[in-house]
Design a protein around this motif. Structure first.
Motif, mmCIF file in Angstrom:
data_model
loop_
_atom_site.group_PDB
_atom_site.id
_atom_site.type_symbol
_atom_site.label_atom_id
_atom_site.label_comp_id
_atom_site.label_asym_id
_atom_site.label_seq_id
_atom_site.Cartn_x
_atom_site.Cartn_y
_atom_site.Cartn_z
ATOM 1 N N THR A 1 50.792 37.860 45.380
ATOM 2 C CA THR A 1 49.895 38.408 46.400
ATOM 3 C C THR A 1 50.031 37.568 47.650
ATOM 4 O OG1 THR A 1 47.598 38.811 47.049
ATOM 5 C CG2 THR A 1 47.946 37.044 45.470
ATOM 6 N N ASP A 2 49.891 38.208 48.814
ATOM 7 C CA ASP A 2 49.897 37.405 50.044
ATOM 8 C C ASP A 2 48.468 37.099 50.489
ATOM 9 O OD1 ASP A 2 48.919 39.728 51.166
ATOM 10 O OD2 ASP A 2 50.595 40.014 52.564
ATOM 11 N N ARG A 3 47.495 37.402 49.631
ATOM 12 C CA ARG A 3 46.090 37.183 50.004
ATOM 13 C C ARG A 3 45.585 35.796 49.603
ATOM 14 N NH1 ARG A 3 47.341 41.723 52.053
ATOM 15 N NH2 ARG A 3 45.819 43.426 52.001
ATOM 16 N N GLU B 1 52.041 35.547 30.405
ATOM 17 C CA GLU B 1 53.356 36.172 30.597
ATOM 18 C C GLU B 1 53.529 36.775 31.973
ATOM 19 O OE1 GLU B 1 54.479 38.798 27.419
ATOM 20 O OE2 GLU B 1 53.592 37.453 25.928
ATOM 21 N N GLU B 2 52.449 37.344 32.509
ATOM 22 C CA GLU B 2 52.554 38.017 33.807
ATOM 23 C C GLU B 2 51.313 37.736 34.631
ATOM 24 O OE1 GLU B 2 54.583 42.012 34.539
ATOM 25 O OE2 GLU B 2 53.511 42.288 32.660
ATOM 26 N N PHE B 3 51.520 37.602 35.935
ATOM 27 C CA PHE B 3 50.367 37.525 36.858
ATOM 28 C C PHE B 3 49.835 38.931 37.077
ATOM 29 C CE2 PHE B 3 53.472 34.290 38.571
ATOM 30 C CZ PHE B 3 52.835 33.175 38.037
ATOM 31 N N ALA B 4 48.538 39.049 37.263
ATOM 32 C CA ALA B 4 47.966 40.363 37.563
ATOM 33 C C ALA B 4 47.054 40.253 38.784
ATOM 34 C CB ALA B 4 47.200 40.892 36.349
ATOM 35 N N PRO B 5 47.666 40.111 39.980
ATOM 36 C CA PRO B 5 46.841 40.016 41.185
ATOM 37 C C PRO B 5 46.052 41.306 41.396
ATOM 38 C CG PRO B 5 49.147 40.292 41.762
ATOM 39 C CD PRO B 5 49.108 40.080 40.277
ATOM 40 N N THR C 1 38.011 38.092 41.669
ATOM 41 C CA THR C 1 38.774 38.856 42.655
ATOM 42 C C THR C 1 40.130 38.177 42.823
ATOM 43 O OG1 THR C 1 37.869 37.544 44.461
ATOM 44 C CG2 THR C 1 36.698 39.578 43.933
ATOM 45 N N LEU C 2 40.963 38.778 43.618
ATOM 46 C CA LEU C 2 42.259 38.231 44.033
ATOM 47 C C LEU C 2 43.315 38.189 42.935
ATOM 48 C CD1 LEU C 2 43.729 36.718 46.497
ATOM 49 C CD2 LEU C 2 43.222 34.634 45.210
ATOM 50 N N TRP C 3 42.915 37.701 41.783
ATOM 51 C CA TRP C 3 43.910 37.326 40.762
ATOM 52 C C TRP C 3 43.303 37.549 39.379
ATOM 53 C CZ3 TRP C 3 48.471 34.874 42.509
ATOM 54 C CH2 TRP C 3 49.334 34.414 41.508
ATOM 55 N N SER C 4 44.109 37.932 38.435
ATOM 56 C CA SER C 4 43.667 37.918 37.038
ATOM 57 C C SER C 4 44.907 37.720 36.176
ATOM 58 C CB SER C 4 42.940 39.219 36.666
ATOM 59 O OG SER C 4 43.864 40.285 36.638
ATOM 60 N N GLU C 5 44.681 37.434 34.914
ATOM 61 C CA GLU C 5 45.810 37.184 34.021
ATOM 62 C C GLU C 5 45.413 37.553 32.601
ATOM 63 O OE1 GLU C 5 46.335 33.026 34.689
ATOM 64 O OE2 GLU C 5 47.764 33.309 36.306
ATOM 65 N N ARG C 6 46.405 37.889 31.795
ATOM 66 C CA ARG C 6 46.164 38.037 30.368
ATOM 67 C C ARG C 6 46.498 36.683 29.743
ATOM 68 N NH1 ARG C 6 45.392 42.773 28.156
ATOM 69 N NH2 ARG C 6 46.392 43.871 29.871
ATOM 70 N N VAL C 7 45.473 35.921 29.430
ATOM 71 C CA VAL C 7 45.671 34.543 28.968
ATOM 72 C C VAL C 7 45.742 34.513 27.447
ATOM 73 C CG1 VAL C 7 44.665 32.224 28.914
ATOM 74 C CG2 VAL C 7 44.407 33.639 30.969
ATOM 75 N N VAL D 1 40.907 28.166 35.027
ATOM 76 C CA VAL D 1 40.188 29.330 35.542
ATOM 77 C C VAL D 1 41.229 30.298 36.088
ATOM 78 C CG1 VAL D 1 38.435 30.122 37.168
ATOM 79 C CG2 VAL D 1 38.229 27.854 36.125
ATOM 80 N N SER D 2 41.306 31.492 35.496
ATOM 81 C CA SER D 2 42.443 32.375 35.758
ATOM 82 C C SER D 2 42.192 33.388 36.864
ATOM 83 C CB SER D 2 42.816 33.114 34.467
ATOM 84 O OG SER D 2 41.736 33.963 34.088
ATOM 85 N N THR D 3 41.053 33.294 37.533
ATOM 86 C CA THR D 3 40.752 34.257 38.598
ATOM 87 C C THR D 3 39.945 33.570 39.681
ATOM 88 O OG1 THR D 3 39.748 36.429 39.069
ATOM 89 C CG2 THR D 3 38.643 35.071 37.420
ATOM 90 N N ARG D 4 39.802 34.274 40.798
ATOM 91 C CA ARG D 4 38.996 33.690 41.881
ATOM 92 C C ARG D 4 37.532 34.071 41.663
ATOM 93 N NH1 ARG D 4 37.752 34.837 47.962
ATOM 94 N NH2 ARG D 4 36.997 32.750 48.397
ATOM 95 N N LEU D 5 36.691 33.086 41.477
ATOM 96 C CA LEU D 5 35.289 33.355 41.158
ATOM 97 C C LEU D 5 34.382 33.200 42.372
ATOM 98 C CD1 LEU D 5 34.996 31.608 37.659
ATOM 99 C CD2 LEU D 5 35.182 34.054 38.162
ATOM 100 N N GLY D 6 34.820 32.501 43.390
ATOM 101 C CA GLY D 6 33.944 32.252 44.535
ATOM 102 C C GLY D 6 32.877 31.241 44.154
ATOM 103 N N PRO D 7 32.178 30.679 45.158
ATOM 104 C CA PRO D 7 31.210 29.622 44.862
ATOM 105 C C PRO D 7 30.161 30.041 43.831
ATOM 106 C CG PRO D 7 31.517 29.838 47.230
ATOM 107 C CD PRO D 7 32.294 30.940 46.587
#
Ligand code: GLA
Ligand code: GLA
Length: 901
Positions: A669-671, A766-770, A786-792, A825-831
Motif C-alpha cells: 500500500t502507498d498509504r 504468507e501474504e499481506f492484506a492491505p 485500518t490500512l493493513w491486515s494479515e492472516r497470522v 500487532v498486525s493492523t493499524r489500530l490508531g491511538p
C-alpha cells in the motif's frame, strides 16, 4: 624559535631545521619538502614557510628535513633513509609531544609515506601529504572513463587496487594499518590524480583519508605562497586543523556564569535600518533575551562581491549585543548563496528528480556535492571564523541553516559523481553493488561505475535499493558539508561549540539525525507545531527524540514560533497559553535553550506574515507580553538547566532507515506512514499516563522494560540478534505490521513474514492484506483495524493471541521469550485501538503509570532529575489535588513544574 642542526643518519649527518611554537607544543611533525627528489633545500618556502606556519597554527614542533637529493649518483633509498633517520631520532626523544606526524610535499610526500610504511604499526599518528607523487605509471588527469577503466582493469586483473604485488604493478604498496592520511591537492596539477587515487586506495584498505582541493592552484602551490594567498591560507589551515591536538570541544555554549535556560531568537538586523538596532536590543533586554542567532542569511551583505568582505555592520551589531549582555550564536551564512555566485557559477544550482534546475529566488539553491560551492562557502566560513574567533560575545557556531531543508534531493551531475564515490566506498566492487541492488531484475546490471545514476525520473518504479542508497547518500552528502565547515571552525575556534539546527519535526526525514548527532557538540532543533488532534503530542514526540539523540544530554530549541507560521495553506494563530506550553514542553524534554524564528517580524520578504517575538503591531501586544512572561518563567527554571531527562520505563524506537524503506513505492500500500504509526503508540501511552522515551534504534535498549518498535521494516541480522537478546534477558518487545521484512539492502527475508522477526514472534504470515481506504476490519476486543491486515499463523505454542479478527484469525499476539516477550500487532489500530491492547502489553512488563488516576491521559508527565513537568494535554483545567506539592489546578494548556516526590 627556529634552530638548525644535524641528525646522524646511515649515510652521514642529515641537516634539519626545527620550528617550535611560541606556547607549549601539542604535536611534532617531520616534514619533507618536494623538488622531484633532485631539487630543494631548507630555505625554499615549501620547507621553511610551511614548517613555520604549521608550527604557529597547530602549536606543533616541525622538523623540516634537508634530505640528500638524488644528484651525483645518490639514488633511492638514500632520501628515504635520511627522512627515516630523522623520524627515528624524533620518536626516540621523550621531550617531544606524544602526538607524532609525518608529511611532505610532492616527492617529499613519497618519502614521508615510504617512511610511514617502514614503521607501520608503531609509526606516526597521522600523515599529511601535499600534492603527492606516489604512483608510477601516473594515473591520467581527468575524471572520465579512461581513469575508471584503468582502475577497473587493475581490479579485474589483481582483484583490488591496493596492496598490489610488486611484480604485478609496481608502485602501489600495502596501505593497511596506516594512520589517517590528509591529502592536499592542487587543482590544476598533472599529479592530482595520484593524490586522488591514493585516497580511494586508502579507503579501500580501511585507512581514514580525506582530501582538500586548493582551487585555482597549480602543482607545488605551497612553494609560491604569494601567488594565491587565500589558497595558501586554506591549504595550511587544512593541515594545521589535522595536526593540532584535537581538543574536546565544549558541549555547551561558551559563556561564564550560572547555569540558565537560554532565551532568544534568530536576529536579522540586516533587514532593518541602523536606528532600529538599538530599539531591538532594548526590547530584547525587556523580554529577557539572553542569546540570538545572527547572520544566518547575511552572505550577500558580508561578501557583496567575490572576495570583497564587509564585516563593519556585523561588527557593530555583535558589539551592541555584547554591550547589552546578549550572547551570539553566530551563523555561517552558507544557507543562501548570493546572486553574484549563482550568476558566475550556475553549476552550483541543484537539479530535481525531473531534471529541472532549482533556480535562485528563495534560499538553499546549492548542491551539497558541488566542489565550486564548497570552495566559496568554506572561504566565507574561514573569513567569518577568523574575524570573530576571539569576540567575547561568540557563544556557539550555527552552521548554515536547516541543512537539507530545500536541497536534500539533488539529482545533478555533481550528485551523480559523488554518489558513485559513496557507492564505491560502500561496496568496493561492482559485483557487490549489483548483488545488493538486485540488478538482475529488469536488466539493470552495471558493468562500469559511471553507468550508475541517481534515481532520476524514470518511466516506472526505480530500483528500490538504488533509491534507499540515494537517501543514505543524500543525508551523508549534507553531513559532509557540515563536517567541512566544522573542520574550519574547530581549527580557528577550538573552544567554541559547533552545532546546526536539525528539523526533527513532523514528517521531515531527509537527514538521518541519529547518525548526525555524534557530530554536533550539542543537538539543536527547529520545531513548528502542526494541526489536528495529535499536534501537541507530535511536538512532545519530537522534543523527546531530540533529548535522546545524544543520550540524555540537554539540547537547544533553536527555532519555534510564537504564533502563526505562513507556509501552510491556512495559518491560524496560537491560542492563549500555547506559546508557553509549547516552549515548556521542549524544556520538559531537556531543552536548555528556547529560541524562536524570529526576533522582529519582517516587513518584507517571503516570511513577513510569520509570527515573531516582536510582531508588526509592536510591543503593546499579547504576543510580546506572552514572550516577556515566558522569559521570566524560564529564569525561574534556571535550576533545571544542565540536568538531563530522566529515562522512562518504555521506549518508542525510531529508525530512519526503516522510515525510508517502508515508504518506498511499489509496496502493498502507498498509504502507510511510518511516523504516524510511531506517534499513535506515543499518544496511546500518553493517554494512559505512561512516560515513554522516543529513541533511535541504535540506542541502548536494555534499560527499558517495554520497547515499542513500530514498522521496523529493515532488520539486518545484527539488529535481529539484538532484539532477540533483549527479549531473552527479560525485555518486552512490541512490533507491528511490515516489520522484520527486509535486510539492509531491502532484500526480503525468505520463508514467510515477518521475516527476520518471525521466530522471535512465533508467527508466520504468507501474504499481506492491505485495506482499501474507508475499509476497517473489526477485532474481537472492540477495536477496528485500518490500512493493513494479515492472516497470522501462530507457529509457536508460547504465543498467546491477545486480540483476534472478527473472522477468527489472530490480530495481536504475544510470545513468551526467555524472561521477556515479543508481541505483534498486525493492523493499524490508531491511538484508541492501541489503548485497548496496551494493558496486556504493559502489565507483563511491570509498567504502571506514575500519575494519579485522575490525571492520566489529561496530563503529560516529564521528569528532569529532581523536577517534574506536568503538561495539560487539554484545553480544560485539571485539578491537581491528588498530587502533593502541586498547585490546586493546572489551567487548560498550562504547564506546572513541581519537585519530584
Ligand atoms: C507486466 C509486465 C511484467 C510485470 C507485470 C506486473 O505484465 O510485463 O514484467 O511487470 O506487468 O504486473
Ligand atoms: C525555518 C527556517 C527559518 C524560517 C522558519 C519559518 O525553521 O530555519 O529561517 O524560515 O522556518 O517557520
Amino acid at each position: 624559535m627556529v634552530t638548525d642542526r644535524e641528525i646522524a643518519g646511515p649515510h652521514g649527518p642529515v641537516p634539519v631545521r626545527i620550528h617550535e611554537p611560541e606556547g607549549p607544543a601539542g604535536a611534532v611533525l617531520v616534514w619533507a619538502h618536494g623538488g622531484g627528489f633532485r631539487h630543494g633545500d631548507l630555505d625554499m618556502p615549501e620547507a621553511d614557510h610551511v614548517a613555520a606556519e604549521l608550527a604557529r597554527r597547530a602549536d606543533a614542533v616541525v622538523v623540516s628535513v634537508g634530505y640528500r637529493l638524488a644528484v651525483g649518483g645518490v639514488r633511492y633509498p638514500v632520501p628515504v633513509d635520511d627522512v627515516h633517520a630523522v623520524w627515528t631520532w624524533v620518536t626516540g626523544r621523550d621531550d617531544l609531544p606524544a602526538r607524532k606526524a609525518i608529511g611532505g610535499a610532492s616527492a617529499g610526500a613519497a618519502l614521508a609515506l615510504a617512511t610511514a610504511l617502514r614503521c607501520r604499526g608503531h609509526g606516526p599518528d597521522l600523515i599529511l601529504l601535499a600534492y603527492p607523487f606516489l604512483h608510477f605509471p601516473t594515473p591520467t588527469l581527468g575524471h572520465g572513463r579512461s581513469l575508471e577503466n584503468i582502475e577497473d582493469m587493475v581490479r579485474n586483473y589483481v582483484g583490488r587496487i591496493s596492496d598490489i604485488p610488486a611484480d604485478a604493478l609496481p608502485g602501489s604498496a600495502d596501505l593497511r594499518g596506516l594512520p589517517p592520511v590528509h591529502i592536499l591537492l592542487s587543482e590544476d596539477d598533472d599529479l592530482r590524480p595520484s593524490g586522488e587515487l591514493l585516497e580511494r586506495q586508502l579507503r579501500e584498505a580501511g585507512v581514514p583519508a580525506g582530501t582538500f582541493l586548493a582551487r585555482g592552484t597549480t602543482h607545488g602551490h605551497l612553494n609560491r605562497p604569494h601567488d594565491a594567498p587565500a589558497a595558501d591560507d586554506a591549504s595550511l589551515g587544512f593541515f594545521a586543523g589535522a595536526l593540532r591536538v584535537p581538543r574536546e570541544a565544549p558541549r555547551w555554549l561558551r559563556r561564564d556564569g550560572e547555569p540558565r535556560i537560554e532565551f532568544g531568537a534568530d536576529y536579522n538586523p540586516e533587514q532593518w535600518p541602523r536606528e532600529v538596532w538599538a530599539e531591538d536590543v532594548r526590547a530584547m533586554r525587556e523580554a529577557g533575551v539572553t542569546i540570538v542567532s545572527l547572520g544566518i542569511f547575511s552572505w550577500a551583505r558580508l561578501e557583496p562581491a567575490e572576495g570583497r568582505y564587509d564585516f563593519g555592520w556585523l561588527d557593530e551589531v555583535v558589539d551592541l549585543l555584547h554591550a547589552n549582555g546578549i550572547l551570539v550564536d553566530l551563523a555561517t551564512p552558507t544557507a543562501s548563496p548570493p546572486p553574484w555566485l549563482t550568476t558566475k557559477h550556475p553549476e552550483i544550482l541543484p537539479v530535481d528528480r525531473e531534471g529541472r534546475t532549482v533556480w535562485p529566488g528563495a534560499r538553499q539553491h546549492w548542491r551539497p556535492t558541488s566542489p565550486v560551492f564548497r570552495e566559496h562557502a568554506l572561504r566565507m566560513v574561514r573569513a567569518i571564523a577568523g574575524r570573530y574567533a576571539r569576540h567575547p560575545a561568540l557563544a556557539a557556531w550555527h552552521v548554515s541553516n536547516e541543512l537539507g531543508c530545500h536541497n536534500v534531493d539533488d539529482y545533478s551531475d555533481d550528485a551523480a559523481r559523488a554518489f558513485r564515490v559513496w557507492l564505491r566506498a560502500r561496496y568496493v566492487t561492482l559485483d557487490a553493488l549489483n548483488a545488493a541492488w538486485g540488478t538482475d531484475f529488469w536488466s539493470q546490471r552495471y558493468g562500469e561505475w559511471d553507468q550508475i545514476l541517481p534515481p532520476r525520473h524514470a518511466g516506472g518504479p526505480v530500483n528500490p535499493t538504488q533509491q534507499l542508497d540515494f537517501k543514505r547518500f543524500s543525508s551523508d552528502a549534507l553531513k559532509d558539508h557540515y563536517l567541512a565547515e566544522r573542520r574550519i571552525l574547530r581549527e580557528l575556534t577550538p573552544d567554541v561549540p559547533v552545532t546546526t539546527n536539525f528539523m526533527v519535526a513532523g514528517d521531515i526525514n531527509g537527514m538521518n539525525y541519529p547518525d548526525w548527532a555524534a557530530e554536533v557538540d550539542f543537538v539543536a532543533n527547529d520545531h513548528y507545531i502542526g494541526f489536528g488532534a495529535q499536534a501537541r503530542d507530535e511536538l512532545s514526540f519530537s522534543a523527546n527524540l531530540c533529548g535522546n539523540l545524544i543520550a540524555g544530554r540537554p539540547w537547544f530549541l533553536m527555532e519555534h514560533s510564537t504564533s502563526a507560521v505562513n507556509w501552510r495553506p491556512v495559518n491560524p494563530p496560537k491560542l492563549p497559553g500555547e506559546l508557553a506550553r509549547d516552549s515548556l514542553t521542549h524544556v520538559a524534554h531537556g531543552a536548555d535553550g528556547v529560541c524562536f524564528f524570529q526576533w522582529r517580524q519582517s516587513r518584507a520578504g517571503a516570511e513577513k506574515y510569520h509570527s515573531a517575538m516582536l510582531p508588526h503591531a509592536g510591543e503593546q501586544t499579547a504576543i510580546f507580553r506572552a514572550v516577556t512572561e515566558l522569559g521570566a518563567r524560564l529564569r525561574s527554571l534556571s535550576g533545571v538547566a544542565g540536568i538531563g531527562r530522566t529515562p522512562a520505563p518504555v521506549a518508542v524506537v525510531v529508525d530512519y532507515e526503516s522510515w525510508w524503506a517502508a515508504e518506498l513505492d511499489s509496496h502493498p500500500t502507498d498509504r502507510l506512514r511510518y511516523r504516524r504509526e510511531a506517534l499513535d503508540w506515543y499518544t496511546a501511552l500518553l493517554d494512559r499516563g505512561i512516560r515513554a522515551d522516543v529513541v533511535p534504534v541504535s540506542a541502548d535498549l536494555t534499560g527499558y522494560r517495554l520497547v515499542v518498535a513500530p514498522i521496523l521494516h529493515l532488520v539486518p541480522a545484527s539488529l535481529r540478534q539484538r532484539l532477540e537478546a533483549y527479549a531473552e534477558r527479560g525485555g518486552h518487545l512490541v512490533t507491528t505490521y511490515f516489520s522484520g521484512i527486509a535486510d539492509e539492502n531491502d532484500h526480503v527475508w525468505l520463508g514467510g513474514y515477518p521475516g527476520a522477526l518471525r521466530d522471535l514472534l512465533g508467527i508466520r504470515v504468507e501474504e499481506f492484506a492491505p485495506l482499501p481506504d474507508g475499509t476497517a476490519v473489526p477485532l474481537t476486543n472492540g477495536a477496528s483495524g485500518t490500512l493493513w491486515s494479515e492472516r497470522v499463523e501462530v507457529t509457536d505454542p508460547a504465543v498467546k493471541v491477545l486480540a483476534a479478527y472478527a473472522d477468527g484469525g489472530a490480530a495481536v499476539t504475544r510470545r513468551s521469550v526467555g524472561d521477556g516477550s515479543a508481541a505483534y500487532v498486525s493492523t493499524r489500530l490508531g491511538p484508541q485501538g492501541l489503548g485497548l491492547i496496551l494493558e496486556d502489553l504493559l502489565t507483563p512488563a511491570g509498567v504502571v503509570s506514575e500519575l494519579p488516576a485522575g490525571l492520566r491521559g489529561r496530563v503529560e508527565l516529564a521528569i528532569r532529575g529532581p523536577v517534574r513537568f506536568l503538561i495539560n494535554r487539554t484545553d480544560e483545567p485539571v485539578g491537581l489535588s491528588e498530587l502533593p506539592g502541586a498547585p490546586p489546578a493546572l489551567p487548560g494548556r498550562g504547564v506546572v513544574v513541581v519537585p519530584a516526590p
